[in-house]
Design a protein around this motif. Structure first.
Motif, short mmCIF file in Angstrom:
data_model
loop_
_atom_site.label_atom_id
_atom_site.label_comp_id
_atom_site.label_asym_id
_atom_site.label_seq_id
_atom_site.Cartn_x
_atom_site.Cartn_y
_atom_site.Cartn_z
N MET A 76 10.71 -18.97 9.27
CA MET A 76 11.63 -19.68 10.16
C MET A 76 13.07 -19.17 10.07
SD MET A 76 9.46 -21.66 11.55
CE MET A 76 10.57 -22.70 12.51
N GLU A 77 13.33 -18.16 9.24
CA GLU A 77 14.71 -17.68 9.08
C GLU A 77 14.89 -16.19 9.35
OE1 GLU A 77 16.51 -18.73 5.39
OE2 GLU A 77 15.99 -20.85 5.55
N ARG A 78 13.99 -15.36 8.79
CA ARG A 78 14.25 -13.93 8.86
C ARG A 78 12.95 -13.13 8.79
NH1 ARG A 78 17.28 -13.86 4.87
NH2 ARG A 78 15.91 -13.11 3.23
N ILE A 79 12.93 -12.04 9.56
CA ILE A 79 11.84 -11.07 9.50
C ILE A 79 12.46 -9.68 9.44
CG2 ILE A 79 9.85 -10.05 10.70
CD1 ILE A 79 9.47 -12.70 12.16
N VAL A 80 12.07 -8.91 8.44
CA VAL A 80 12.51 -7.52 8.33
C VAL A 80 11.26 -6.66 8.20
CG1 VAL A 80 13.92 -5.85 7.06
CG2 VAL A 80 14.59 -8.28 7.10
N TYR A 81 11.18 -5.62 9.01
CA TYR A 81 10.00 -4.76 8.92
C TYR A 81 10.35 -3.31 9.21
CZ TYR A 81 9.79 -5.19 14.09
OH TYR A 81 10.07 -5.17 15.44
N SER A 82 9.50 -2.42 8.69
CA SER A 82 9.61 -1.01 9.02
C SER A 82 8.75 -0.76 10.25
CB SER A 82 9.12 -0.14 7.84
OG SER A 82 7.74 -0.38 7.58
N ASP A 83 9.07 0.28 10.99
CA ASP A 83 8.38 0.53 12.25
C ASP A 83 8.23 2.03 12.44
OD1 ASP A 83 7.25 0.20 14.74
OD2 ASP A 83 9.16 -0.08 15.77
N GLY A 84 7.06 2.46 12.88
CA GLY A 84 6.85 3.89 13.11
C GLY A 84 5.72 4.12 14.10
N PHE A 85 5.64 5.34 14.60
CA PHE A 85 4.57 5.70 15.53
C PHE A 85 3.23 5.72 14.78
CE2 PHE A 85 8.37 7.79 17.32
CZ PHE A 85 8.39 7.18 18.56
N ALA A 86 2.16 5.37 15.50
CA ALA A 86 0.85 5.30 14.87
C ALA A 86 -0.23 5.67 15.89
CB ALA A 86 0.59 3.90 14.31
N ASP A 87 -1.48 5.75 15.38
CA ASP A 87 -2.60 5.96 16.30
C ASP A 87 -3.38 4.67 16.44
OD1 ASP A 87 -4.20 5.69 14.03
OD2 ASP A 87 -4.59 7.84 13.85
N SER A 88 -4.52 4.71 17.11
CA SER A 88 -5.28 3.50 17.39
C SER A 88 -5.90 2.88 16.15
CB SER A 88 -6.39 3.80 18.41
OG SER A 88 -7.27 4.78 17.90
N THR A 89 -5.95 3.64 15.05
CA THR A 89 -6.51 3.10 13.80
C THR A 89 -5.44 2.50 12.91
OG1 THR A 89 -6.27 5.14 12.48
CG2 THR A 89 -8.25 4.94 13.87
N GLY A 90 -4.17 2.71 13.27
CA GLY A 90 -3.07 2.22 12.45
C GLY A 90 -2.47 3.27 11.54
#
Length: 218
Positions: free
Chosen positions: A138-152
């Motif tokens: 309810m306060e904060r979300i921090v995440y890393s993000d990158g390109f991927a394929d259909s399997t993750g």
């Protein structure tokens, strides 16, 4: 004596910092009661974190530009939080106009992972994946993000051919707060190349327009 050793490591650079020298009488006494590594080391660690953020996206001479968006939603914080953490809700709004989100696997807890896709009007599907590095419900979300394929599995940006120099990993921070009866969402996305930052912002804004409409129906 302070030494900084730089060594290539994968697609980045490993930096090792060290200090050496002889203790005089006073410094020996101080070390009995104080941890120099803790006092000084923590400051260097913080500096390295800031340095890493500044370098994110600086590939082939292209600096990154943080994307910052603030939106006030006329909905309770629980509803906005759910929009980011419930796959069934997330799939109904994520993606620019005319794009869809055909699948979303979300495990919104610190250490959890996500795997999502967006589909273009002509049927092309683009996948992304990452890790939730800091989640405070309810306060904060921090995440890393990158390109991927259909399997993750993660994909290096050059392997899928974007013309702009994307880093292997971006960072997104989302903060939620109550403001005058509404829920304020503050988003900061770090790592997008400067040349496409405005396009990314536009796509996110269109997604949030869709979220605004979705929340209005609740």
């Amino acid at each position: 004596v302070s030494e900084f050793m730089l060594k290539p490591e994968g697609t980045g650079t490993a930096v090792t910092w060290s200090m050496s020298g002889e203790h005089n009488f006073l410094s020996r006494i101080m070390c009995l009661f104080l941890s120099m590594d803790k006092m000084i080391g923590e400051q260097y660690e913080k500096g390295f974190v800031r340095m890493n953020t500044a370098f994110a996206g600086m590939t082939l001479g292209q600096p990154s530009v943080p994307i910052e968006i603030v939106r006030d939603f006329a909905a309770p914080r629980e509803a906005v939080w759910k929009a980011w953490t419930d796959p069934a809700v997330y799939m109904n709004w994520w993606g620019p106009n005319s794009f869809t989100c055909p699948t979303a696997k979300l495990d919104p807890r610190t250490g959890g992972t996500f795997h999502t896709a967006i589909r273009t009007p002509d049927g092309q599907t683009f996948w992304s994946a990452g890790t939730y590095t800091d989640v405070v419900p309810m306060e904060r979300i921090v995440y890393s993000d990158g390109f991927a394929d259909s399997t993750g599995a993660r994909i290096a940006p050059p392997d899928i051919g974007p013309e702009d120099a994307w880093p292997n990993e971006m960072k997104c921070t989302i903060v939620f707060a109550d403001v005058e009866g509404k829920t304020r969402m503050t988003l900061r996305y770090e790592g997008a190349p400067a040349s496409v930052a405005e396009t990314c912002r536009l796509g996110m804004d269109q997604s949030f327009d869709k979220l605004t409409s979705l929340l209005a129906k609740k």
